[in-house]
Scaffold this active site. Structure first.
Site, PDB file in Angstrom:
ATOM      1  N   GLU A  84      -3.542  14.301  -4.026  1.00 23.10           N
ATOM      2  CA  GLU A  84      -4.316  13.145  -4.044  1.00 23.10           C
ATOM      3  C   GLU A  84      -5.284  13.225  -3.015  1.00 23.10           C
ATOM      4  OE1 GLU A  84      -4.570  10.801  -6.303  1.00 23.10           O
ATOM      5  OE2 GLU A  84      -6.193  10.345  -5.098  1.00 23.10           O
ATOM      6  N   LYS A 131      -5.374  21.016  -0.886  1.00 27.68           N
ATOM      7  CA  LYS A 131      -5.026  19.720  -0.314  1.00 27.68           C
ATOM      8  C   LYS A 131      -5.076  19.892   1.110  1.00 27.68           C
ATOM      9  CE  LYS A 131      -4.383  15.685   0.673  1.00 27.68           C
ATOM     10  NZ  LYS A 131      -5.397  14.592   0.420  1.00 27.68           N
ATOM     11  N   CYS A 149      -2.266  11.386   7.872  1.00 25.91           N
ATOM     12  CA  CYS A 149      -2.407  12.738   7.112  1.00 25.91           C
ATOM     13  C   CYS A 149      -3.202  13.743   7.980  1.00 25.91           C
ATOM     14  CB  CYS A 149      -2.958  12.670   5.903  1.00 25.91           C
ATOM     15  SG  CYS A 149      -1.809  11.823   4.821  1.00 25.91           S
TER      16      CYS A 149
HETATM   17  P1  NAD Z   1       4.346   6.171   2.271  1.00 26.32           P
HETATM   18  O1  NAD Z   1       5.274   6.577   3.262  1.00 26.32           O
HETATM   19  O2  NAD Z   1       3.497   5.086   2.195  1.00 26.32           O
HETATM   20  O3  NAD Z   1       5.266   5.979   0.714  1.00 26.32           O
HETATM   21  C1  NAD Z   1       6.294   6.997   0.514  1.00 26.32           C
HETATM   22  C2  NAD Z   1       7.333   6.076  -0.071  1.00 26.32           C
HETATM   23  O4  NAD Z   1       8.324   6.986  -0.774  1.00 26.32           O
HETATM   24  C3  NAD Z   1       7.968   5.031   0.831  1.00 26.32           C
HETATM   25  O5  NAD Z   1       7.970   3.827   0.213  1.00 26.32           O
HETATM   26  C4  NAD Z   1       9.540   5.785   0.738  1.00 26.32           C
HETATM   27  O6  NAD Z   1      10.491   4.556   0.515  1.00 26.32           O
HETATM   28  C5  NAD Z   1       9.519   6.403  -0.699  1.00 26.32           C
HETATM   29  N1  NAD Z   1      10.761   7.485  -0.787  1.00 26.32           N
HETATM   30  C6  NAD Z   1      10.980   8.391  -0.013  1.00 26.32           C
HETATM   31  N2  NAD Z   1      11.954   9.084  -0.539  1.00 26.32           N
HETATM   32  C7  NAD Z   1      12.301   8.690  -1.636  1.00 26.32           C
HETATM   33  C8  NAD Z   1      13.228   8.896  -2.727  1.00 26.32           C
HETATM   34  N3  NAD Z   1      14.085   9.868  -2.573  1.00 26.32           N
HETATM   35  N4  NAD Z   1      13.456   7.962  -3.889  1.00 26.32           N
HETATM   36  C9  NAD Z   1      12.536   6.721  -3.865  1.00 26.32           C
HETATM   37  N5  NAD Z   1      11.357   6.490  -2.936  1.00 26.32           N
HETATM   38  C10 NAD Z   1      11.648   7.353  -1.636  1.00 26.32           C
HETATM   39  O7  NAD Z   1       3.472   7.658   1.950  1.00 26.32           O
HETATM   40  P2  NAD Z   1       2.124   7.706   1.360  1.00 26.32           P
HETATM   41  O8  NAD Z   1       1.117   7.523   2.654  1.00 26.32           O
HETATM   42  O9  NAD Z   1       1.840   7.093   0.136  1.00 26.32           O
HETATM   43  O10 NAD Z   1       2.040   9.238   1.255  1.00 26.32           O
HETATM   44  C11 NAD Z   1       2.676  10.167   0.114  1.00 26.32           C
HETATM   45  C12 NAD Z   1       2.219  11.301   0.357  1.00 26.32           C
HETATM   46  O11 NAD Z   1       0.874  11.430  -0.285  1.00 26.32           O
HETATM   47  C13 NAD Z   1       2.305  12.154   1.614  1.00 26.32           C
HETATM   48  O12 NAD Z   1       2.623  13.508   1.257  1.00 26.32           O
HETATM   49  C14 NAD Z   1       0.999  12.122   2.127  1.00 26.32           C
HETATM   50  O13 NAD Z   1       0.534  13.321   2.713  1.00 26.32           O
HETATM   51  C15 NAD Z   1       0.140  12.391   0.951  1.00 26.32           C
HETATM   52  N6  NAD Z   1      -1.079  11.509   0.804  1.00 26.32           N
HETATM   53  C16 NAD Z   1      -1.473  10.431   1.440  1.00 26.32           C
HETATM   54  C17 NAD Z   1      -2.564   9.947   1.459  1.00 26.32           C
HETATM   55  C18 NAD Z   1      -2.737   8.437   2.144  1.00 26.32           C
HETATM   56  O14 NAD Z   1      -4.067   7.857   2.220  1.00 26.32           O
HETATM   57  N7  NAD Z   1      -1.838   7.803   2.904  1.00 26.32           N
HETATM   58  C19 NAD Z   1      -3.561  10.192   0.794  1.00 26.32           C
HETATM   59  C20 NAD Z   1      -3.387  11.478   0.201  1.00 26.32           C
HETATM   60  C21 NAD Z   1      -2.183  12.009   0.168  1.00 26.32           C
HETATM   61  C1  UGA Z   2      -8.147  11.118   4.535  1.00 27.85           C
HETATM   62  C2  UGA Z   2      -9.125  11.799   3.582  1.00 27.85           C
HETATM   63  O1  UGA Z   2     -10.445  11.495   3.533  1.00 27.85           O
HETATM   64  C3  UGA Z   2      -8.565  11.948   2.288  1.00 27.85           C
HETATM   65  O2  UGA Z   2      -9.412  12.555   1.246  1.00 27.85           O
HETATM   66  C4  UGA Z   2      -7.340  12.320   2.140  1.00 27.85           C
HETATM   67  O3  UGA Z   2      -6.617  12.169   0.539  1.00 27.85           O
HETATM   68  C5  UGA Z   2      -6.233  11.602   3.004  1.00 27.85           C
HETATM   69  O4  UGA Z   2      -6.806  11.801   4.163  1.00 27.85           O
HETATM   70  C6  UGA Z   2      -5.030  11.833   3.186  1.00 27.85           C
HETATM   71  O5  UGA Z   2      -4.650  13.157   2.659  1.00 27.85           O
HETATM   72  O6  UGA Z   2      -4.129  11.250   3.446  1.00 27.85           O
HETATM   73  P1  UGA Z   2      -7.919   8.896   5.281  1.00 27.85           P
HETATM   74  O7  UGA Z   2      -7.125   9.366   6.563  1.00 27.85           O
HETATM   75  O8  UGA Z   2      -7.394   7.643   4.632  1.00 27.85           O
HETATM   76  O9  UGA Z   2      -8.276   9.787   4.319  1.00 27.85           O
HETATM   77  O10 UGA Z   2      -9.343   8.179   6.080  1.00 27.85           O
HETATM   78  P2  UGA Z   2     -10.567   8.834   6.357  1.00 27.85           P
HETATM   79  O11 UGA Z   2     -11.675   8.104   5.857  1.00 27.85           O
HETATM   80  O12 UGA Z   2     -10.602  10.641   6.095  1.00 27.85           O
HETATM   81  O13 UGA Z   2     -10.523   8.909   8.135  1.00 27.85           O
HETATM   82  C7  UGA Z   2      -9.601   9.461   8.665  1.00 27.85           C
HETATM   83  C8  UGA Z   2      -9.891   9.312  10.368  1.00 27.85           C
HETATM   84  O14 UGA Z   2     -11.069   9.861  10.527  1.00 27.85           O
HETATM   85  C9  UGA Z   2      -9.914   7.602  10.623  1.00 27.85           C
HETATM   86  O15 UGA Z   2      -9.393   7.350  11.962  1.00 27.85           O
HETATM   87  C10 UGA Z   2     -11.526   7.450  10.502  1.00 27.85           C
HETATM   88  O16 UGA Z   2     -12.079   6.498  11.555  1.00 27.85           O
HETATM   89  C11 UGA Z   2     -12.018   8.810  11.132  1.00 27.85           C
HETATM   90  N1  UGA Z   2     -13.436   9.229  10.966  1.00 27.85           N
HETATM   91  C12 UGA Z   2     -13.760   9.338   9.535  1.00 27.85           C
HETATM   92  C13 UGA Z   2     -14.247   9.429  12.043  1.00 27.85           C
HETATM   93  O17 UGA Z   2     -13.808   9.483  13.083  1.00 27.85           O
HETATM   94  N2  UGA Z   2     -15.430   9.754  11.488  1.00 27.85           N
HETATM   95  C14 UGA Z   2     -15.883  10.025  10.139  1.00 27.85           C
HETATM   96  O18 UGA Z   2     -17.191  10.308   9.931  1.00 27.85           O
HETATM   97  C15 UGA Z   2     -14.870   9.849   9.315  1.00 27.85           C
END
Ligand code: NAD
Ligand code: UGA
Length: 485
Positions: free
Chosen positions: A174, A229, A285
């Protein structure tokens, strides 16, 4: 049995977090013919997803409430019944947390895959018939091999139902960013699907093609998808460390980082996005994914490559420390018992997420120096701040009186202000840490009247209008530009 697109009817997503919740909400919204069950072990989170009051959803994302309102109860369901969710699914997304390991082999760098492994085992045990398992979590390259091994170990006749099970694993990372998750999901730059099984790839592609143009749905092998990713996040973070390093150079040379960013960003090979200098990147992340990349490089015998990426994190840590240090230096070398207003605590605007927020490390450094912090964030509550700082709120400090106790024992205190004006009353300095919209239009004349003089504004996001701050009689530092006094 679901091995072709026509047969996918029921999806289950394990993990109702920042990714699982919004992603499945958008899939359900765009594909009313599918039933989407989002399951999670966390009862509190699931209750919040099921809350009638759309303002108390577990995460704040602009537009999410409307999507939830349309789909929830129709074809989108949130539950803690993981087993039933798995049982009834043709396709299962694994969207659980993959934080950095804190113990054992690879501690501090490698991803902790215990939650992914637990999911694979649950799926292996409870799935029925043919199931497509989709890695949605961000995972180290080659994780699919481990997931496959666990799943295939259960490719035995199902004792309960006398049906045999089979699995296909796909990678579908994602790329949404918090704060723009719904827009990113509804209109993605691309959808990436890695895998070998053409029927499964078609089934997943057909879901996205309900709203994503075909040419934006990319197909790769499993390992390219997993590695893409990590690489995407590493490149994005690298741009931020690059511009922050140049910001420091701008501050000592009279250049202005915003002008430099504009000048280089107009080169179509560089591009204008992700060139905003700030207090360093936060979020759950970037750091963990780069550290994971560093770990993988070392594991595969590439120490020079590992060092290269490690430096992106090193510069980021340095930027946060640098900002705290320059605040102390400017306030005559000490902030003990000085009131500092910290505006913004979330790691970026439009989210309530504070994971790895630069505000945490900056606030901790200032507390260490004995400062009295008034923290204001429009979406982050006091409980979350207390958890992040590991220090309880000193409510007695609310108002303008200086905290006698803290000045005696030299320990910093903090309290959560209700507004930026409350936070600024009697403050010696204001630090803007998150780029919330309301901080762009602060009435600096009014603020100038309620701060203790001489008063400073430290703008780590470059959001203030310089002339307005200066004409209010305030001293000003802007990231990538330096002091204006
Ligand atoms: P999160 O911690 O918000 O959510 C994960 C959820 O999974 C939690 O609610 C937890 O209770 C649940 N969980 C864990 N083990 C479980 C199990 N065995 N059965 C059922 N539920 C279970 O995490 P997130 O931010 O949603 O991130 C999830 C993944 O996506 C990570 O690998 C992260 O790197 C990736 N990712 C995150 C973002 C972001 O913006 N946060 C964007 C892209 C990718
Ligand atoms: C980032 C990536 O942008 C997503 O594509 C990815 O899916 C995600 O991580 C993930 O894998 O979790 P996110 O962390 O939600 O998304 O937010 P961003 O907009 O990327 O910002 C990350 C950090 O960088 C923030 O603290 C933001 O303030 C900072 N940032 C961003 C800067 O300092 N300068 C910039 O120009 C852009």
């Amino acid at each position: 049995m679901a091995n072709s697109s026509a047969q996918i009817q029921n999806i289950c997503c394990i993990g109702a977090g920042y990714v699982g919740g919004p992603t499945m909400a958008v899939i359900a919204d765009k594909c009313p013919h599918l039933t989407v069950n989002v399951v999670d072990l966390n009862q509190e989170r699931i209750s919040a997803w099921n809350s009638k009051n759309l303002r108390t959803l577990p995460i704040y994302e602009p537009g999410l409430d409307q999507v939830i309102e349309r789909a929830r109860g129709r074809n989108l369901f949130f539950s803690t019944d993981v087993k039933s969710g798995i049982k009834s699914a043709d396709m299962i997304f694994i969207s659980v947390n993959t934080p950095t390991k804190t113990k054992g082999l690879g501690s501090g760098q490698a991803s902790d895959l215990r939650w992914v492994e637990a999911c694979a085992r649950e799926v292996a045990e409870h799935a029925e018939g043919h199931t497509i398992v989709v890695e949605k979590s961000t995972l180290p390259v080659k994780t699919a091999a481990a997931v496959q091994a666990i799943l295939h170990s259960s490719n035995l006749p199902n004792k309960d139902s006398d049906k045999s099970k089979s699995f296909v694993v796909l990678s579908n990372p994602e790329f949404l960013a918090e704060g723009t998750a719904i827009a990113d999901l509804e209109c993605p730059d691309r959808v990436l699907i890695g895998g070998e099984d053409q029927e499964a790839i078609k089934a997943l592609s057909n879901i996205y093609s309900q709203w994503v143009p075909q040419e934006k749905i990319l197909h790769t092998n499993l390992w390219s998808s997993e590695l893409s990713k990590l690489t995407a996040n590493a490149f994005l973070a690298q741009r931020i460390s690059s511009i922050n390093s140049v910001a420091a150079l701008c501050e000592v040379t009279g250049a202005d980082v915003r002008e430099v960013a504009k000048a280089i960003g107009t080169d179509s090979r560089i591009g204008e996005k992700f060139l905003s200098s700030g207090p360093g990147f936060g979020g759950s992340c970037f750091k963990k994914d780069i550290l994971n990349l560093v770990y993988l490089c070392r594991h595969f015998g590439l120490p020079e490559v590992a060092d290269y990426w490690q430096n992106v994190v090193t510069i980021n840590n340095w930027q946060q420390t640098r900002i705290a240090r320059l605040v102390v230096n400017k306030l005559f070398g000490t902030v003990t018992s000085k009131k500092l207003a910290l505006l913004g605590f979330a790691f970026k605007a439009n989210t309530n997420d504070t994971r790895e927020a630069p505000a945490i490390s900056i606030a901790k450094d200032l507390l260490e120096e004995g400062a009295e912090l008034a923290i204001y964030d429009p979406k982050v509550d006091a409980n979350q701040i207390a958890l992040d700082l590991g220090v309880t709120e000193t409510k007695a400090n609310i108002g303008q009186k200086r905290n006698k106790e803290s000045s005696l024992n030299n320990e910093g205190t903090w309290w959560a202000a209700k507004s930026l004006y409350d936070a600024s009353k009697g403050a010696d300095a204001i630090l803007i840490i998150t780029e919330w919209e309301e901080f762009r239009s602060i009435d600096w004349n009014q603020i100038g009247l309620i701060m203790r003089q001489p008063a400073w504004v430290f703008d780590s996001r470059g959001v203030v209008i310089k002339d307005k701050v200066k004409s209010a009689g305030l001293k000003l530092w802007i990231v990538g530009e330096g002091f204006n006094d």
